[in-house]
Design a protein around this motif. Structure first.
Motif, mmCIF file in Angstrom:
data_model
loop_
_atom_site.group_PDB
_atom_site.id
_atom_site.type_symbol
_atom_site.label_atom_id
_atom_site.label_comp_id
_atom_site.label_asym_id
_atom_site.label_seq_id
_atom_site.Cartn_x
_atom_site.Cartn_y
_atom_site.Cartn_z
ATOM 1 N N VAL A 49 -10.312 -37.887 -37.109
ATOM 2 C CA VAL A 49 -8.808 -37.799 -37.065
ATOM 3 C C VAL A 49 -8.384 -39.426 -36.413
ATOM 4 C CG1 VAL A 49 -6.770 -36.763 -36.629
ATOM 5 C CG2 VAL A 49 -8.831 -35.313 -36.916
ATOM 6 N N LEU A 50 -7.472 -40.009 -37.130
ATOM 7 C CA LEU A 50 -6.685 -41.195 -36.633
ATOM 8 C C LEU A 50 -5.637 -40.578 -35.879
ATOM 9 C CD1 LEU A 50 -6.212 -44.254 -36.517
ATOM 10 C CD2 LEU A 50 -5.024 -44.155 -38.769
ATOM 11 N N HIS A 51 -5.416 -41.264 -34.750
ATOM 12 C CA HIS A 51 -4.022 -40.919 -33.841
ATOM 13 C C HIS A 51 -3.432 -42.144 -33.747
ATOM 14 C CE1 HIS A 51 -5.141 -36.766 -32.567
ATOM 15 N NE2 HIS A 51 -6.461 -37.135 -32.768
ATOM 16 N N VAL A 52 -2.334 -42.259 -33.676
ATOM 17 C CA VAL A 52 -1.268 -43.470 -33.474
ATOM 18 C C VAL A 52 -0.511 -43.072 -32.204
ATOM 19 C CG1 VAL A 52 0.428 -45.327 -34.076
ATOM 20 C CG2 VAL A 52 -1.631 -44.413 -35.817
ATOM 21 N N ASP A 53 -0.653 -43.495 -31.175
ATOM 22 C CA ASP A 53 0.332 -43.249 -29.829
ATOM 23 C C ASP A 53 0.276 -41.767 -29.679
ATOM 24 O OD1 ASP A 53 1.515 -45.855 -29.491
ATOM 25 O OD2 ASP A 53 2.669 -45.534 -31.060
ATOM 26 N N GLY A 54 -1.222 -41.143 -29.933
ATOM 27 C CA GLY A 54 -1.255 -39.760 -29.482
ATOM 28 C C GLY A 54 -0.899 -38.803 -30.444
ATOM 29 N N THR A 55 -0.249 -39.329 -31.596
ATOM 30 C CA THR A 55 0.146 -38.452 -32.789
ATOM 31 C C THR A 55 -0.982 -38.446 -34.044
ATOM 32 O OG1 THR A 55 2.839 -38.698 -32.354
ATOM 33 C CG2 THR A 55 1.778 -38.079 -34.621
ATOM 34 N N PRO A 56 -1.250 -37.395 -34.535
ATOM 35 C CA PRO A 56 -2.165 -37.475 -35.856
ATOM 36 C C PRO A 56 -1.561 -38.409 -37.000
ATOM 37 C CG PRO A 56 -1.969 -35.324 -34.896
ATOM 38 C CD PRO A 56 -1.194 -36.070 -34.259
ATOM 39 N N ALA A 57 -2.087 -39.274 -37.580
ATOM 40 C CA ALA A 57 -1.827 -40.166 -38.601
ATOM 41 C C ALA A 57 -2.515 -39.873 -39.752
ATOM 42 C CB ALA A 57 -1.653 -41.612 -37.966
ATOM 43 N N GLY A 58 -3.835 -39.414 -39.851
ATOM 44 C CA GLY A 58 -4.448 -39.240 -41.213
ATOM 45 C C GLY A 58 -5.826 -38.955 -40.760
ATOM 46 N N PHE A 59 -6.882 -38.822 -41.664
ATOM 47 C CA PHE A 59 -8.185 -38.217 -41.383
ATOM 48 C C PHE A 59 -8.994 -38.546 -42.309
ATOM 49 C CE2 PHE A 59 -7.099 -34.924 -44.349
ATOM 50 C CZ PHE A 59 -8.144 -34.260 -44.400
ATOM 51 N N ALA A 60 -10.354 -38.370 -42.122
ATOM 52 C CA ALA A 60 -11.551 -38.652 -43.129
ATOM 53 C C ALA A 60 -12.599 -37.581 -42.967
ATOM 54 C CB ALA A 60 -11.973 -40.128 -42.918
ATOM 55 N N GLU A 61 -12.898 -36.863 -44.084
ATOM 56 C CA GLU A 61 -13.959 -35.853 -43.437
ATOM 57 C C GLU A 61 -15.160 -36.385 -44.355
ATOM 58 O OE1 GLU A 61 -14.656 -31.089 -45.240
ATOM 59 O OE2 GLU A 61 -12.407 -32.180 -44.896
ATOM 60 N N LEU A 62 -16.263 -36.346 -43.635
ATOM 61 C CA LEU A 62 -17.698 -36.735 -44.010
ATOM 62 C C LEU A 62 -18.409 -35.626 -44.212
ATOM 63 C CD1 LEU A 62 -18.312 -39.714 -41.866
ATOM 64 C CD2 LEU A 62 -17.732 -39.736 -44.248
#
Length: 205
Positions: free
Chosen positions: A97-110
């Protein structure tokens, strides 16, 4: 293995032959070796890429639903909770999970459960699209796949997705290996997705 006679160009999208259904072309891609280019420069700002280990069902569905609604992601909205939990709680499935300033911004699932590691899902929450985060998130996910022992990396994208998705995957080193034309029931008609989803795709029927 890619067919040497295969055309890298996605074919024209045919019209749907069934009322209430949508034609879609799914392009399957693969990467046979780790990327040769240097890691992409980290975008400015307070960014963190953190594995949800494991994600809760509700948090995963928040990510999946929010990222996927503009692109008509519907398969996992239809999936029974227990079935979805068996997938996302498997230790061979990684949700980054990508967080920007603590807020979820996107994700990648492997997904490492098969011989090939699959980048099953990848995308940004709409508020963060256009901030040059996508290429870095994708590059980071690719490298984590290889660092975790991938032998081959696969991904697919379709004509419902952002038009830049396919060229982005190719720019990162993925090669298309086949295109598959399908017809799917429009999830907005069944109420799986709101009728406001996927505004770039007309509702027919």
């Amino acid at each position: 293995m890619a067919d040497q006679s295969f055309s890298l160009t996605r074919p024209a999208l045919p019209a749907s032959t069934r009322r209430g259904h949508l034609s879609v072309i799914v392009t399957y891609l693969e990467m046979a070796a780790p990327p040769a280019h240097e890691p992409l420069r980290r975008p400015p700002g307070n960014l963190e890429l953190v594995r949800a280990n494991p994600p809760t069902w509700s948090f995963y569905r928040y990510l999946y639903d929010t990222v996927g609604e503009p692109w008509l992601w519907h398969e996992r909205r239809r999936m029974p909770r227990k079935e979805l939990e068996r997938s996302i709680l498997d230790p061979l499935v990684e949700v980054w999970v990508l967080h920007v300033d603590g807020t979820p911004a996107g994700f990648a699932e492997l997904d490492r459960r098969m011989a090939d590691t699959d980048l099953s899902y990848f995308g940004l929450i709409p508020d963060f699209i256009g901030h040059k985060l996508g290429p870095w998130l994708l590059d980071s996910a690719i490298r984590k796949a290889w660092e975790g022992g991938a032998k081959r990396l696969t991904v697919n994208t379709c004509t419902f997705d952002h038009p830049k998705a396919l060229p982005l995957y190719q720019s990162m080193g993925f090669t298309p290996v086949r295109h598959v034309v399908r017809e799917v029931r429009d999830p907005r008609i069944d109420g799986v997705l709101p009728r406001s989803a996927g505004t770039h795709i007309p509702i027919v029927g």
